[in-house]
Motif scaffolding. Structure first.
Motif, PDB file in Angstrom:
ATOM      1  N   GLN A   1       0.862  -1.186   0.000  1.00 34.69           N
ATOM      2  CA  GLN A   1       0.000   0.000   0.000  1.00 34.69           C
ATOM      3  C   GLN A   1       0.901   1.239   0.000  1.00 34.69           C
ATOM      4  O   GLN A   1       1.960   1.241   0.615  1.00 34.69           O
ATOM      5  CB  GLN A   1      -0.912   0.032   1.239  1.00 34.69           C
ATOM      6  CG  GLN A   1      -1.972  -1.047   1.266  1.00 34.69           C
ATOM      7  CD  GLN A   1      -3.173  -0.691   0.402  1.00 34.69           C
ATOM      8  OE1 GLN A   1      -3.266   0.426  -0.120  1.00 34.69           O
ATOM      9  NE2 GLN A   1      -4.072  -1.650   0.226  1.00 34.69           N
TER      10      GLN A   1
ATOM     11  N   ARG B   1      -9.578  17.634   5.847  1.00 34.55           N
ATOM     12  CA  ARG B   1     -10.516  16.521   6.036  1.00 34.55           C
ATOM     13  C   ARG B   1     -11.582  16.869   7.070  1.00 34.55           C
ATOM     14  O   ARG B   1     -12.787  16.682   6.828  1.00 34.55           O
ATOM     15  CB  ARG B   1      -9.742  15.269   6.469  1.00 34.55           C
ATOM     16  CG  ARG B   1     -10.635  14.069   6.776  1.00 34.55           C
ATOM     17  CD  ARG B   1      -9.808  12.874   7.236  1.00 34.55           C
ATOM     18  NE  ARG B   1      -9.031  13.155   8.431  1.00 34.55           N
ATOM     19  CZ  ARG B   1      -9.525  13.148   9.675  1.00 34.55           C
ATOM     20  NH1 ARG B   1     -10.819  12.895   9.887  1.00 34.55           N
ATOM     21  NH2 ARG B   1      -8.736  13.395  10.715  1.00 34.55           N
TER      22      ARG B   1
ATOM     23  N   GLU C   1     -15.690  16.955   6.733  1.00 33.95           N
ATOM     24  CA  GLU C   1     -16.494  15.960   7.445  1.00 33.95           C
ATOM     25  C   GLU C   1     -17.468  16.609   8.423  1.00 33.95           C
ATOM     26  O   GLU C   1     -18.511  16.025   8.746  1.00 33.95           O
ATOM     27  CB  GLU C   1     -15.582  14.991   8.195  1.00 33.95           C
ATOM     28  CG  GLU C   1     -14.802  14.053   7.277  1.00 33.95           C
ATOM     29  CD  GLU C   1     -13.884  13.119   8.041  1.00 33.95           C
ATOM     30  OE1 GLU C   1     -13.793  13.257   9.291  1.00 33.95           O
ATOM     31  OE2 GLU C   1     -13.249  12.258   7.403  1.00 33.95           O
TER      32      GLU C   1
ATOM     33  N   GLY D   1      -9.808   0.943  -6.203  1.00 37.07           N
ATOM     34  CA  GLY D   1     -10.816   1.110  -5.149  1.00 37.07           C
ATOM     35  C   GLY D   1     -10.412   2.109  -4.098  1.00 37.07           C
ATOM     36  O   GLY D   1     -11.259   2.802  -3.513  1.00 37.07           O
ATOM     37  N   ASN D   2      -9.091   2.232  -3.839  1.00 36.45           N
ATOM     38  CA  ASN D   2      -8.628   3.196  -2.839  1.00 36.45           C
ATOM     39  C   ASN D   2      -8.963   4.628  -3.239  1.00 36.45           C
ATOM     40  O   ASN D   2      -9.104   5.499  -2.379  1.00 36.45           O
ATOM     41  CB  ASN D   2      -7.114   3.061  -2.633  1.00 36.45           C
ATOM     42  CG  ASN D   2      -6.751   1.828  -1.843  1.00 36.45           C
ATOM     43  OD1 ASN D   2      -7.619   1.175  -1.264  1.00 36.45           O
ATOM     44  ND2 ASN D   2      -5.476   1.475  -1.832  1.00 36.45           N
TER      45      ASN D   2
ATOM     46  N   TYR E   1     -11.692   5.533  -4.693  1.00 34.35           N
ATOM     47  CA  TYR E   1     -13.144   5.726  -4.688  1.00 34.35           C
ATOM     48  C   TYR E   1     -13.719   5.869  -3.283  1.00 34.35           C
ATOM     49  O   TYR E   1     -14.873   6.238  -3.130  1.00 34.35           O
ATOM     50  CB  TYR E   1     -13.804   4.546  -5.407  1.00 34.35           C
ATOM     51  CG  TYR E   1     -15.240   4.775  -5.803  1.00 34.35           C
ATOM     52  CD1 TYR E   1     -15.570   5.713  -6.771  1.00 34.35           C
ATOM     53  CD2 TYR E   1     -16.269   4.053  -5.205  1.00 34.35           C
ATOM     54  CE1 TYR E   1     -16.885   5.933  -7.146  1.00 34.35           C
ATOM     55  CE2 TYR E   1     -17.585   4.252  -5.567  1.00 34.35           C
ATOM     56  CZ  TYR E   1     -17.899   5.190  -6.536  1.00 34.35           C
ATOM     57  OH  TYR E   1     -19.200   5.399  -6.898  1.00 34.35           O
ATOM     58  N   VAL E   2     -12.947   5.589  -2.270  1.00 33.44           N
ATOM     59  CA  VAL E   2     -13.445   5.652  -0.901  1.00 33.44           C
ATOM     60  C   VAL E   2     -13.112   7.007  -0.281  1.00 33.44           C
ATOM     61  O   VAL E   2     -12.179   7.700  -0.698  1.00 33.44           O
ATOM     62  CB  VAL E   2     -12.879   4.510  -0.038  1.00 33.44           C
ATOM     63  CG1 VAL E   2     -13.323   3.153  -0.572  1.00 33.44           C
ATOM     64  CG2 VAL E   2     -11.357   4.574   0.016  1.00 33.44           C
ATOM     65  N   GLU E   3     -13.887   7.375   0.711  1.00 35.43           N
ATOM     66  CA  GLU E   3     -13.755   8.690   1.322  1.00 35.43           C
ATOM     67  C   GLU E   3     -12.542   8.808   2.248  1.00 35.43           C
ATOM     68  O   GLU E   3     -12.248   9.895   2.735  1.00 35.43           O
ATOM     69  CB  GLU E   3     -15.026   9.035   2.112  1.00 35.43           C
ATOM     70  CG  GLU E   3     -16.269   9.173   1.252  1.00 35.43           C
ATOM     71  CD  GLU E   3     -16.252  10.421   0.372  1.00 35.43           C
ATOM     72  OE1 GLU E   3     -15.395  11.296   0.594  1.00 35.43           O
ATOM     73  OE2 GLU E   3     -17.094  10.503  -0.532  1.00 35.43           O
ATOM     74  N   ASP E   4     -11.839   7.707   2.499  1.00 37.21           N
ATOM     75  CA  ASP E   4     -10.647   7.791   3.345  1.00 37.21           C
ATOM     76  C   ASP E   4      -9.563   8.644   2.706  1.00 37.21           C
ATOM     77  O   ASP E   4      -8.760   9.268   3.391  1.00 37.21           O
ATOM     78  CB  ASP E   4     -10.087   6.388   3.618  1.00 37.21           C
ATOM     79  CG  ASP E   4     -11.019   5.555   4.479  1.00 37.21           C
ATOM     80  OD1 ASP E   4     -11.796   6.154   5.229  1.00 37.21           O
ATOM     81  OD2 ASP E   4     -10.965   4.321   4.384  1.00 37.21           O
TER      82      ASP E   4
ATOM     83  N   ALA F   1     -11.750  11.354  -3.653  1.00 40.92           N
ATOM     84  CA  ALA F   1     -13.210  11.380  -3.708  1.00 40.92           C
ATOM     85  C   ALA F   1     -13.722  12.795  -3.422  1.00 40.92           C
ATOM     86  O   ALA F   1     -14.667  13.280  -4.070  1.00 40.92           O
ATOM     87  CB  ALA F   1     -13.798  10.391  -2.711  1.00 40.92           C
ATOM     88  N   ARG F   2     -13.086  13.466  -2.479  1.00 37.73           N
ATOM     89  CA  ARG F   2     -13.464  14.858  -2.181  1.00 37.73           C
ATOM     90  C   ARG F   2     -13.128  15.769  -3.350  1.00 37.73           C
ATOM     91  O   ARG F   2     -13.915  16.644  -3.722  1.00 37.73           O
ATOM     92  CB  ARG F   2     -12.755  15.334  -0.908  1.00 37.73           C
ATOM     93  CG  ARG F   2     -12.866  16.834  -0.665  1.00 37.73           C
ATOM     94  CD  ARG F   2     -12.768  17.216   0.808  1.00 37.73           C
ATOM     95  NE  ARG F   2     -11.662  16.619   1.492  1.00 37.73           N
ATOM     96  CZ  ARG F   2     -10.488  17.216   1.729  1.00 37.73           C
ATOM     97  NH1 ARG F   2     -10.258  18.436   1.272  1.00 37.73           N
ATOM     98  NH2 ARG F   2      -9.545  16.609   2.412  1.00 37.73           N
TER      99      ARG F   2
END
Length: 548
Positions: free
Chosen positions: A14, A63, A67, A407-408, A410-413, A417-418
């Motif tokens: 990763q 972030r 949020e 996929g990494n 596409y996630v909000e982590d 994505a933001r």
């Protein structure tokens, strides 16, 4: 007896977080574009800014601000109307940092005149880096900076405002602006029945001595906790511009009643509101009936910032995608060494390199326009074209960056994505794509000689580049057509790409040729509306799509 371990969550292969980096020093295209456009004296300042804004601490603030979205507090505990918006502390920390860096005022002198000396280029480099971290809070920052241009139409009011606006201290207290350590200024133009067609505004301004009482509404008014707003309203002599503070001169809360905060796709950290004016106190800015001419001075600058921010978002998408690809292994190779991925990333890098060269060249035109008629013509013709191409390119670009992360992405982590949700707003705000094209046509019709001089200059600056002559010919032919509006999108996109090739040619000629060869020839528009269709063909297609 053999001990069995059930721990299966060993994390490997990763990419590490892309943070604690120098957003300036790591970005050679930015460094070189700034230097080429007279900003090299600020290298140390921009490097310090890049180190700070590239820190993990600033990433966390971005972030948290997204949020924990703003909340509207219409009334206080006793039932008194307050119309306040509460923000997470991270938002205020971001604002503090941007204001301290002078992103809201460094292009102006203490008297509200253009600062010159590459101040636009230097400030743009900071704006570009800040957008990579958190874009939403930059809305009040850019409006505050741009408002000074419109306030120039009312010198007495500008003289009162500049001592407070000229501060580098962020003061988010809810108090009258003359009592504060620093201030921000917003803008309210569009109404529910008109949108872009501000001439249809129904909000009215009723003279009350030296001031006015404003009655009406605005469908979009972003950053509602600004200390004052420039708004458009119908006065006796027509649509006019007004300075509307949050507090009346007697210290009472002014008649701005926020109906709700918009639930937006992106731009989550920044509040955008619907507002009603119930006899709100305001002062006129400029002459009655000349509101559009007055506020367009502000809009020109906010459009510039839309392009800078979109270029910054693309740079961030590229940086995160490339960082990931250099650490992630697939089929015994790093992703960045796989030929197909390498081609994708390199083409993305070329797009960003051209985009940053173009926006910095545009900012130099803003720096030099007050003393150079040719630069002023470049600024007027190219600002809408640059906004059109850069801002409309960003959403698709960020999507491509997300795909590089799989996929990494596409996630909000992660941040992409933001960025993806944020990217469309710059193409919509301050004039959508069609409005930008119409503005280019308007500049051509009003200043045809100056505009043609700009085009000739671009031809000289791109002489010898593949496809440049053909692109210039297409632009000229299209703009001379009696139905030029029908083909304006292709012409405006081509104009922006020709200007990008010219700007990049001054920074890195080899990459300019790569850009020209892949973007100017064949002359294929990548954006919807670039197809050259007749009216009959257009009607047939639309009727097949949905019979009327």
């Amino acid at each position: 007896m053999t001990e069995t371990s059930f721990a299966t969550h060993e994390v490997f292969n990763q990419s590490p977080p892309f943070e604690d980096v120098d957003l300036f020093g790591l970005d050679r295209p930015l460094v070189e574009a700034v230097a080429m456009n007279q900003g090299s004296a600020a290298h140390a300042d921009l490097s310090a800014f890049g180190h700070h804004w590239g820190s993990a601490q600033m990433a966390a603030r971005g972030r948290l601000a997204n949020e924990n979205t703003p909340k509207l507090k219409t009334f206080d505990a006793r039932g008194q109307r307050r119309d306040e918006v509460e923000f997470h502390p991270a938002y205020h920390e971001l604002m503090t940092e941007s204001v301290h860096a002078g992103i809201h005022n460094s292009t102006w002198t203490a008297h509200g005149t253009p600062a010159g000396d590459a101040s636009e280029v230097i400030r743009a480099a900071k704006f570009y880096m800040a957008a990579q971290v958190e874009t939403g809070h930059l809305c009040p920052v850019t409006m505050t900076r741009a408002a000074v241009a419109a306030l120039g139409a009312q010198p007495d009011l500008l003289a009162q405002v500049m001592p407070v606006l000229g501060s580098k201290r962020y003061d988010h207290s809810f108090a009258p602006w003359p009592d504060k350590l620093g201030m921000t200024i917003g803008m309210g133009m569009t109404e529910k029945q008109g949108g872009t067609d501000v001439r249809s505004n129904a909000t009215t301004a009723i003279r009350d001595g030296e001031a006015y009482r404003i009655v009406g509404h605005k469908w979009f008014m972003s950053a509602p906790m600004c200390d004052a707003f420039l708004v458009l309203a119908q006065a006796d002599d027509g649509l006019s511009c007004f300075f509307m503070p949050r507090f009346r001169p007697d210290g009472s809360v002014n008649g701005l009643q926020f109906q709700r905060l918009k639930d937006k796709l992106g731009n989550r950290s920044n509040a955008s509101s619907e507002v009603e004016f119930t006899g709100a106190y305001a002062l006129r800015v400029g002459e009655e009936g000349r509101g559009i001419r007055t506020i367009i001075q502000m809009v020109q600058l906010t459009r510039q910032d839309c392009a800078i921010a979109s270029a910054g978002l693309m740079r961030s998408g590229l940086a995160h995608a490339l960082h990931h690809a250099r650490h992630r292994s697939v089929f015994q190779k790093h992703l960045a060494d796989q030929p197909l991925m390498q081609t994708v990333l390199a083409d993305m890098a070329l797009q960003v390199e051209a985009s940053v060269a173009l926006v910095m060249r545009l900012c130099r035109a803003f720096d030099e326009a007050p003393a150079d008629a040719n630069e002023a013509a470049y600024m007027r013709l190219l600002t809408p074209a640059v906004k059109y191409w850069v801002c409309k390119s960003a959403p698709g670009f960020i999507y491509e960056a997300m795909e590089c992360l799989g996929g990494n992405g596409y996630v909000e982590d992660g941040i992409l994505a933001r960025h993806y949700r944020e990217a469309p707003v710059n193409a919509i705000w301050e004039g959508s794509g069609n409005v930008m094209c119409l503005d280019v046509l308007r500049a051509l019709s009003r200043e045809s000689d100056a505009a043609m001089s700009v085009l000739q200059g671009l031809m000289m600056e791109t002489a010898g580049l593949t496809g440049a002559a053909e692109a210039a010919s297409l632009i000229a032919r299209t703009f001379l057509r009696p139905d030029s509006e029908r083909a304006a999108r292709l012409a405006v996109e081509t104009l922006a790409k020709l200007a990008a090739a010219a700007a990049l040619n001054a920074v890195h000629p080899a990459h300019a040729e790569l850009f020209a060869a892949s973007r100017l020839k064949p002359q294929l528009g990548i954006l919807y509306g670039a197809a050259d269709l007749s009216a009959e063909q257009g009607r047939e297609l639309l009727t097949r799509a949905l019979p009327d």
